[in-house]
Write an enzyme that holds these catalytic residues in place. Structure first.
Site, PDB file in Angstrom:
ATOM      1  N   CYS A   1      -6.371   5.218   7.920  1.00 32.65           N
ATOM      2  CA  CYS A   1      -5.650   4.318   7.022  1.00 32.65           C
ATOM      3  C   CYS A   1      -4.575   3.648   7.878  1.00 32.65           C
ATOM      4  CB  CYS A   1      -5.029   5.073   5.854  1.00 32.65           C
ATOM      5  SG  CYS A   1      -4.026   3.991   4.820  1.00 32.65           S
TER       6      CYS A   1
ATOM      7  N   ASN B   1      -7.042  10.109   0.707  1.00 30.18           N
ATOM      8  CA  ASN B   1      -7.060   9.138  -0.392  1.00 30.18           C
ATOM      9  C   ASN B   1      -6.586   9.784  -1.684  1.00 30.18           C
ATOM     10  OD1 ASN B   1      -8.083   6.676   0.696  1.00 30.18           O
ATOM     11  ND2 ASN B   1     -10.082   7.658   0.916  1.00 30.18           N
TER      12      ASN B   1
ATOM     13  N   ASN C   1       0.903  -1.156   0.000  1.00 29.73           N
ATOM     14  CA  ASN C   1       0.000   0.000   0.000  1.00 29.73           C
ATOM     15  C   ASN C   1       0.941   1.205   0.000  1.00 29.73           C
ATOM     16  OD1 ASN C   1      -2.822   0.706   2.269  1.00 29.73           O
ATOM     17  ND2 ASN C   1      -2.689   0.944   0.103  1.00 29.73           N
TER      18      ASN C   1
ATOM     19  N   GLU D   1     -10.755  -0.891  -2.507  1.00 27.67           N
ATOM     20  CA  GLU D   1     -10.837   0.291  -1.639  1.00 27.67           C
ATOM     21  C   GLU D   1     -11.569   1.446  -2.291  1.00 27.67           C
ATOM     22  OE1 GLU D   1      -7.617   1.701   0.883  1.00 27.67           O
ATOM     23  OE2 GLU D   1      -6.511  -0.144   0.486  1.00 27.67           O
TER      24      GLU D   1
ATOM     25  N   ASN E   1      -2.451   1.165   7.202  1.00 26.01           N
ATOM     26  CA  ASN E   1      -1.150   1.047   6.547  1.00 26.01           C
ATOM     27  C   ASN E   1      -0.470   2.409   6.451  1.00 26.01           C
ATOM     28  OD1 ASN E   1      -0.807  -1.706   6.064  1.00 26.01           O
ATOM     29  ND2 ASN E   1      -2.006  -1.653   4.165  1.00 26.01           N
TER      30      ASN E   1
ATOM     31  N   CYS F   1      -4.623  -3.780   2.476  1.00 27.46           N
ATOM     32  CA  CYS F   1      -5.411  -2.772   3.202  1.00 27.46           C
ATOM     33  C   CYS F   1      -5.396  -3.149   4.666  1.00 27.46           C
ATOM     34  CB  CYS F   1      -6.834  -2.732   2.661  1.00 27.46           C
ATOM     35  SG  CYS F   1      -7.909  -1.642   3.617  1.00 27.46           S
ATOM     36  N   GLY F   2      -4.900  -2.246   5.511  1.00 31.36           N
ATOM     37  CA  GLY F   2      -4.737  -2.541   6.935  1.00 31.36           C
ATOM     38  C   GLY F   2      -6.054  -2.606   7.684  1.00 31.36           C
ATOM     39  N   THR F   3      -6.933  -1.607   7.498  1.00 38.79           N
ATOM     40  CA  THR F   3      -8.218  -1.630   8.209  1.00 38.79           C
ATOM     41  C   THR F   3      -9.057  -2.812   7.727  1.00 38.79           C
ATOM     42  OG1 THR F   3      -9.040   0.011   6.612  1.00 38.79           O
ATOM     43  CG2 THR F   3      -8.324   0.843   8.752  1.00 38.79           C
TER      44      THR F   3
ATOM     45  N   ASN G   1     -15.732  -0.229   1.746  1.00 40.33           N
ATOM     46  CA  ASN G   1     -14.575  -0.988   1.263  1.00 40.33           C
ATOM     47  C   ASN G   1     -14.951  -2.465   1.283  1.00 40.33           C
ATOM     48  OD1 ASN G   1     -12.454   1.255   1.278  1.00 40.33           O
ATOM     49  ND2 ASN G   1     -13.266   1.357   3.357  1.00 40.33           N
TER      50      ASN G   1
END
Lengths: 279, 279
Positions: A75, A66, A14, A207, A77, A217-219, A190
């Site tokens: 975010c 974004n 990312n 995303e 990441n 994607c971390g979340t 997402n």
């Protein structure tokens, strides 16, 4: 014009352009500029923009946008990239770091030279959607807010209607349909497609804001790990492999029906530094 | 490791990472490194790599590599980016510049701050292929070597089998089929889809080596302009609009059946400079 310096960061694929207010102060980050910077051929190219400022109440303050210019969501990441950066830049000496973002307080930890941990705050409850329509089928979807609003889909629920293997899955096509579907209007969502088959999860994420699949994607990975625990009985730490092939570890404490101290650990790097010349 | 500095350049949306041997000497440009640098999320991101060296016989020497690590062919947009760079870096003072690449000698001209002209050498003859199979049809294709091997297709020949508008055309899908078709084995070919309807051409190009559509292709645009003249009676200068929306002017002198002094003029910019930190 003042000189504009930036750092290009990657957190498990990312990627972000980071501006440090100590190096390039008073930068005007409007939507047009953000979209230009994030353009992969005409600008620098990134999934998002991070801005780091000094904070009186924490080690630093982070602002995230974004690639389409929208902002205000978490975010994870990006947070891990920011944590890597402040350590790289010598702004913090401790391994435990505290920062602010969108009026919230977050914690992070420098696990090693390459591995960075981020702690979420205020993870929401899972909302099970029983009648999600995808690919001509009605399946279950698991909605959860981990700082950004995520839908988690078990691709096994789409057996015979879509490819069995996540690697062959039409993530952009199906993700876009769901993201723009009436049910999730007006904010959108997402969309994470997950293989819950082995002891470790495989995940691919569409995303919103980027309006494309990202390499990780971390979340979304945290969302999938919590769904793995609550719905599919996985025990923490949950290991996930996003499209980039990097290894994510989502850990949390379980206390009866409650989970707490949700963290995401994975790689983060500062790839290069740059100075804008003509954009 | 020595510090590695680079310049990110865009020539009509065709983007390059440029290394200047005066700034970063002795850089080992192997295929693995080139692919890493050109990766748009994990590296810097580019269609190709340019290396500039001093030359005893010209103003400079240019080396070009595709994003997949292959090299040795001409890249006209890369040449225009290199010309812009040597002027930007103060290496040349004259507007007329001479350089070497792959053992050939080329000329360029700094038309203005933003417009750079490149002169081709040794443009080949057009080979008309009468029975090119595309989209279930047999149509004509025009093959010409402008320093790279190009096929030019008049999209009007595909009327009713493919979209009428170039903007809707499945360039990657059809381009890839043709590029890998048996007829053009083993080297493959670059494929240009062109609207020859108005006084100015619209062009989109599938590039081998990049193995994708690029926002513009200089050798392909020259190929299309020469086909426009020889097959469709266009007079020089021929104006073309590639996908980036930039304006290309391909000019040449006509002497009976011969054309000479083929040049390509279009925009080129140095977007930013960078230093690799962790790649």
């Amino acid at each position: 014009m003042n000189r504009i310096y930036f750092f290009k960061c990657s957190a498990a694929g990312n990627d972000f352009v980071l501006f440090d207010d100590d190096i390039t102060p008073d930068l005007s980050l409007d939507g047009k500029f953000i979209r230009k910077i994030c353009d992969r051929r005409l600008g620098v190219g990134a999934d998002g923009i991070i801005r780091i400022k000094n904070s009186g109440k924490a080690d630093f303050e982070m602002f995230y946008y974004n690639s389409d210019g929208t902002g205000g969501m978490l975010c994870a990441n990006g947070a891990r990239a920011a944590l890597k950066y402040v350590r790289f830049a010598g702004k913090v000496k401790n391994n435990d770091i505290v920062f602010e973002s969108s009026g919230r307080r977050y914690k992070g930890n420098i696990v090693s030279e390459t591995e960075i941990k981020f702690y979420f705050s205020d993870i929401g409850e899972i909302n099970v959607i029983e009648d999600l329509e995808i690919a001509g089928r009605k399946i279950a979807g698991y909605e959860i807010d981990t700082g950004a609003r995520h839908l988690v889909i078990n691709i096994n629920d789409l057996k015979n209607s879509a490819p069995d293997e996540l690697s062959d899955f039409p993530v952009v096509e199906l993700g876009r349909i769901i993201r723009y579907s009436e049910r999730f209007e007006p904010e959108g969502i997402n969309v994470n497609f997950v293989e819950f088959t082995g002891p470790e999860l495989k995940i691919r994420t569409y995303e919103k804001g980027v309006e494309d699949e990202t390499l990780s994607c971390g979340t979304g990975s945290a969302a999938a790990a919590i769904v793995a625990h609550k719905i599919f009985n996985y025990k923490p730490p949950v290991v996930l492999y996003p499209k980039s092939g990097d290894k994510f570890i989502v850990d949390f404490n379980v206390n009866g029906n409650k989970i707490a101290d949700v963290s995401l650990t994975g790689p983060a790097q500062i790839i290069y530094k740059g100075e804008l010349l003509n954009l």
